[in-house]
Motif scaffolding. Sequence first.
Motif, PDB file in Angstrom:
ATOM      1  N   GLY A 110     -41.518  -2.750  -1.622  1.00 38.57           N
ATOM      2  CA  GLY A 110     -41.017  -2.099  -2.832  1.00 38.57           C
ATOM      3  C   GLY A 110     -40.097  -0.915  -2.591  1.00 38.57           C
ATOM      4  N   THR A 111     -39.853  -0.549  -1.359  1.00 36.74           N
ATOM      5  CA  THR A 111     -39.015   0.618  -1.071  1.00 36.74           C
ATOM      6  C   THR A 111     -37.543   0.305  -1.334  1.00 36.74           C
ATOM      7  OG1 THR A 111     -40.525   1.399   0.655  1.00 36.74           O
ATOM      8  CG2 THR A 111     -38.279   2.260   0.701  1.00 36.74           C
ATOM      9  N   PRO A 112     -36.852   1.118  -2.134  1.00 39.48           N
ATOM     10  CA  PRO A 112     -35.406   0.926  -2.321  1.00 39.48           C
ATOM     11  C   PRO A 112     -34.647   1.264  -1.041  1.00 39.48           C
ATOM     12  CG  PRO A 112     -36.359   2.231  -4.111  1.00 39.48           C
ATOM     13  CD  PRO A 112     -37.377   2.170  -3.026  1.00 39.48           C
ATOM     14  N   VAL A 113     -33.743   0.375  -0.633  1.00 40.98           N
ATOM     15  CA  VAL A 113     -33.021   0.555   0.628  1.00 40.98           C
ATOM     16  C   VAL A 113     -31.534   0.305   0.414  1.00 40.98           C
ATOM     17  CG1 VAL A 113     -32.813  -0.154   3.036  1.00 40.98           C
ATOM     18  CG2 VAL A 113     -35.037  -0.281   1.906  1.00 40.98           C
ATOM     19  N   LEU A 114     -30.727   1.195   0.971  1.00 35.88           N
ATOM     20  CA  LEU A 114     -29.277   1.015   1.006  1.00 35.88           C
ATOM     21  C   LEU A 114     -28.926   0.605   2.427  1.00 35.88           C
ATOM     22  CD1 LEU A 114     -26.647   3.592  -0.359  1.00 35.88           C
ATOM     23  CD2 LEU A 114     -26.202   1.955   1.455  1.00 35.88           C
ATOM     24  N   LEU A 126     -19.664  -9.465   7.352  1.00 37.84           N
ATOM     25  CA  LEU A 126     -20.753 -10.159   6.662  1.00 37.84           C
ATOM     26  C   LEU A 126     -22.114  -9.934   7.305  1.00 37.84           C
ATOM     27  CD1 LEU A 126     -19.097 -13.579   5.728  1.00 37.84           C
ATOM     28  CD2 LEU A 126     -19.562 -11.624   4.234  1.00 37.84           C
ATOM     29  N   VAL A 127     -22.179  -9.045   8.295  1.00 36.78           N
ATOM     30  CA  VAL A 127     -23.445  -8.850   9.003  1.00 36.78           C
ATOM     31  C   VAL A 127     -24.556  -8.368   8.080  1.00 36.78           C
ATOM     32  CG1 VAL A 127     -22.973  -6.457   9.686  1.00 36.78           C
ATOM     33  CG2 VAL A 127     -24.462  -7.897  11.101  1.00 36.78           C
ATOM     34  N   ILE A 128     -24.206  -7.587   7.080  1.00 32.87           N
ATOM     35  CA  ILE A 128     -25.238  -7.106   6.148  1.00 32.87           C
ATOM     36  C   ILE A 128     -25.864  -8.270   5.399  1.00 32.87           C
ATOM     37  CG2 ILE A 128     -25.625  -5.745   4.049  1.00 32.87           C
ATOM     38  CD1 ILE A 128     -23.536  -3.780   5.082  1.00 32.87           C
ATOM     39  N   GLU A 129     -25.031  -9.243   5.008  1.00 32.95           N
ATOM     40  CA  GLU A 129     -25.538 -10.363   4.217  1.00 32.95           C
ATOM     41  C   GLU A 129     -26.312 -11.375   5.045  1.00 32.95           C
ATOM     42  OE1 GLU A 129     -25.266  -9.816   1.095  1.00 32.95           O
ATOM     43  OE2 GLU A 129     -23.959  -8.096   1.509  1.00 32.95           O
ATOM     44  N   HIS A 130     -25.809 -11.684   6.251  1.00 25.72           N
ATOM     45  CA  HIS A 130     -26.459 -12.767   7.001  1.00 25.72           C
ATOM     46  C   HIS A 130     -27.554 -12.280   7.944  1.00 25.72           C
ATOM     47  CE1 HIS A 130     -24.860 -12.163  11.081  1.00 25.72           C
ATOM     48  NE2 HIS A 130     -23.661 -11.994  10.586  1.00 25.72           N
ATOM     49  N   ALA A 131     -27.613 -10.973   8.219  1.00 20.51           N
ATOM     50  CA  ALA A 131     -28.629 -10.475   9.147  1.00 20.51           C
ATOM     51  C   ALA A 131     -29.543  -9.419   8.528  1.00 20.51           C
ATOM     52  CB  ALA A 131     -27.957  -9.903  10.400  1.00 20.51           C
ATOM     53  N   VAL A 144     -30.359  -2.619  -2.250  1.00 19.89           N
ATOM     54  CA  VAL A 144     -29.409  -2.492  -3.354  1.00 19.89           C
ATOM     55  C   VAL A 144     -28.357  -3.594  -3.233  1.00 19.89           C
ATOM     56  CG1 VAL A 144     -29.791   0.000  -3.452  1.00 19.89           C
ATOM     57  CG2 VAL A 144     -27.830  -0.895  -2.195  1.00 19.89           C
ATOM     58  N   PRO A 145     -27.738  -3.994  -4.341  1.00 21.97           N
ATOM     59  CA  PRO A 145     -26.773  -5.100  -4.306  1.00 21.97           C
ATOM     60  C   PRO A 145     -25.576  -4.862  -3.404  1.00 21.97           C
ATOM     61  CG  PRO A 145     -27.480  -4.691  -6.568  1.00 21.97           C
ATOM     62  CD  PRO A 145     -28.024  -3.563  -5.729  1.00 21.97           C
ATOM     63  N   THR A 146     -25.096  -3.629  -3.344  1.00 16.27           N
ATOM     64  CA  THR A 146     -23.902  -3.331  -2.564  1.00 16.27           C
ATOM     65  C   THR A 146     -24.268  -2.845  -1.170  1.00 16.27           C
ATOM     66  OG1 THR A 146     -22.680  -2.713  -4.568  1.00 16.27           O
ATOM     67  CG2 THR A 146     -21.777  -1.967  -2.459  1.00 16.27           C
ATOM     68  N   GLY A 147     -23.942  -3.649  -0.153  1.00 17.62           N
ATOM     69  CA  GLY A 147     -24.055  -3.189   1.220  1.00 17.62           C
ATOM     70  C   GLY A 147     -22.735  -2.560   1.627  1.00 17.62           C
ATOM     71  N   VAL A 148     -22.791  -1.616   2.567  1.00 17.54           N
ATOM     72  CA  VAL A 148     -21.572  -0.890   2.959  1.00 17.54           C
ATOM     73  C   VAL A 148     -21.294  -1.126   4.439  1.00 17.54           C
ATOM     74  CG1 VAL A 148     -20.392   1.324   3.070  1.00 17.54           C
ATOM     75  CG2 VAL A 148     -21.996   0.851   1.197  1.00 17.54           C
ATOM     76  N   PHE A 149     -20.215  -1.863   4.693  1.00 18.67           N
ATOM     77  CA  PHE A 149     -19.756  -2.113   6.060  1.00 18.67           C
ATOM     78  C   PHE A 149     -18.498  -1.299   6.316  1.00 18.67           C
ATOM     79  CE2 PHE A 149     -16.851  -4.242   8.937  1.00 18.67           C
ATOM     80  CZ  PHE A 149     -17.652  -4.439  10.055  1.00 18.67           C
ATOM     81  N   ALA A 150     -18.396  -0.706   7.499  1.00 24.82           N
ATOM     82  CA  ALA A 150     -17.211   0.070   7.858  1.00 24.82           C
ATOM     83  C   ALA A 150     -16.722  -0.345   9.236  1.00 24.82           C
ATOM     84  CB  ALA A 150     -17.516   1.560   7.827  1.00 24.82           C
ATOM     85  N   ALA A 151     -15.477  -0.798   9.315  1.00 30.63           N
ATOM     86  CA  ALA A 151     -14.824  -1.065  10.589  1.00 30.63           C
ATOM     87  C   ALA A 151     -14.026   0.169  11.001  1.00 30.63           C
ATOM     88  CB  ALA A 151     -13.903  -2.279  10.460  1.00 30.63           C
ATOM     89  N   GLY A 174     -24.931   4.974  -6.083  1.00 25.58           N
ATOM     90  CA  GLY A 174     -25.396   4.938  -7.469  1.00 25.58           C
ATOM     91  C   GLY A 174     -26.487   3.906  -7.673  1.00 25.58           C
ATOM     92  N   GLU A 175     -26.360   2.764  -7.006  1.00 26.71           N
ATOM     93  CA  GLU A 175     -27.386   1.721  -7.125  1.00 26.71           C
ATOM     94  C   GLU A 175     -28.707   2.187  -6.519  1.00 26.71           C
ATOM     95  OE1 GLU A 175     -24.155  -1.978  -6.855  1.00 26.71           O
ATOM     96  OE2 GLU A 175     -25.444  -1.498  -5.153  1.00 26.71           O
ATOM     97  N   LEU A 176     -28.627   2.876  -5.373  1.00 24.98           N
ATOM     98  CA  LEU A 176     -29.861   3.389  -4.769  1.00 24.98           C
ATOM     99  C   LEU A 176     -30.488   4.460  -5.655  1.00 24.98           C
ATOM    100  CD1 LEU A 176     -31.829   3.436  -2.396  1.00 24.98           C
ATOM    101  CD2 LEU A 176     -30.361   5.147  -1.301  1.00 24.98           C
ATOM    102  N   ALA A 177     -29.672   5.344  -6.196  1.00 22.45           N
ATOM    103  CA  ALA A 177     -30.191   6.386  -7.079  1.00 22.45           C
ATOM    104  C   ALA A 177     -30.863   5.779  -8.302  1.00 22.45           C
ATOM    105  CB  ALA A 177     -29.055   7.328  -7.499  1.00 22.45           C
ATOM    106  N   ASP A 178     -30.297   4.711  -8.857  1.00 24.65           N
ATOM    107  CA  ASP A 178     -30.917   4.051 -10.015  1.00 24.65           C
ATOM    108  C   ASP A 178     -32.291   3.495  -9.667  1.00 24.65           C
ATOM    109  OD1 ASP A 178     -28.822   4.582 -11.745  1.00 24.65           O
ATOM    110  OD2 ASP A 178     -27.826   2.645 -11.408  1.00 24.65           O
ATOM    111  N   LEU A 179     -32.400   2.877  -8.493  1.00 20.19           N
ATOM    112  CA  LEU A 179     -33.690   2.321  -8.093  1.00 20.19           C
ATOM    113  C   LEU A 179     -34.717   3.418  -7.821  1.00 20.19           C
ATOM    114  CD1 LEU A 179     -32.718  -0.598  -5.663  1.00 20.19           C
ATOM    115  CD2 LEU A 179     -33.661  -0.781  -7.967  1.00 20.19           C
TER     116      LEU A 179
END
Length: 211
Positions: A110-114, A126-131, A144-151, A174-179
């Motif tokens: 149940g822990t909210p995670v970004l 796509l590493v956030i989505e597949h791993a 949260v729905p939005t994962g943040v990848f930075a190259a 914002g999504e993490l704050a909402d949760l």
Amino acid sequence: MSTRTLAVLSAGLSTPSSTRLLADRLTTATVAALRARGEDATVEVVELRAHARDLADHLLTGFANTALQAAVDTVVGADGLIAVTPVFSASYSGLFKTFFDVLDKDALTGTPVLLGATAGTARHSLVIEHAMRPLFAHLRAVAVPTGVFAASEDWAGAGGVDQQLAGRIERAAGELADLVTGRPARGGRAGRRPADPFADVPSFEDLLKGR
């Protein structure tokens, strides 16, 4: 204004680290988003590079030393978690995975995670989505729905960050704050600390006396 606790887990290996840089950007944005929703925040950062040997010892012995236990308590006791890893061999790093391997299986339920990840090239975007998402789904955390990848190129914009990356950071925060604000406060480390399975074990002396 109530206070929420945020744990920030960074698995970067270098100093300075783009992984820690992204973690800091996500933290700043999340704290601002919480305050915009009427909540204050305290932040505790766990740098996994400082616990590499501790984690290896835990895998071998089944016990966490004092330093590692404090890091575990920080993560499992938080109202929200920001978890950022560098990409190694098209997935999260071994150090990142090892930390979650030693947690109790229900510790993050149940822990909210970004989720955040960094790499030298956008080929790993796509590493956030597949791993990462499957890992946290297994742990029954709420990512949260939005994962943040930075190259590497994402840090070249005005103010040291690309505008598209800045937008993703703000949206994810914002999504993490909402949760986080939608859940009762846990009360920090003590609120979620797993029970010590050896807390009530009698002493060896008492066992010899038949007590």
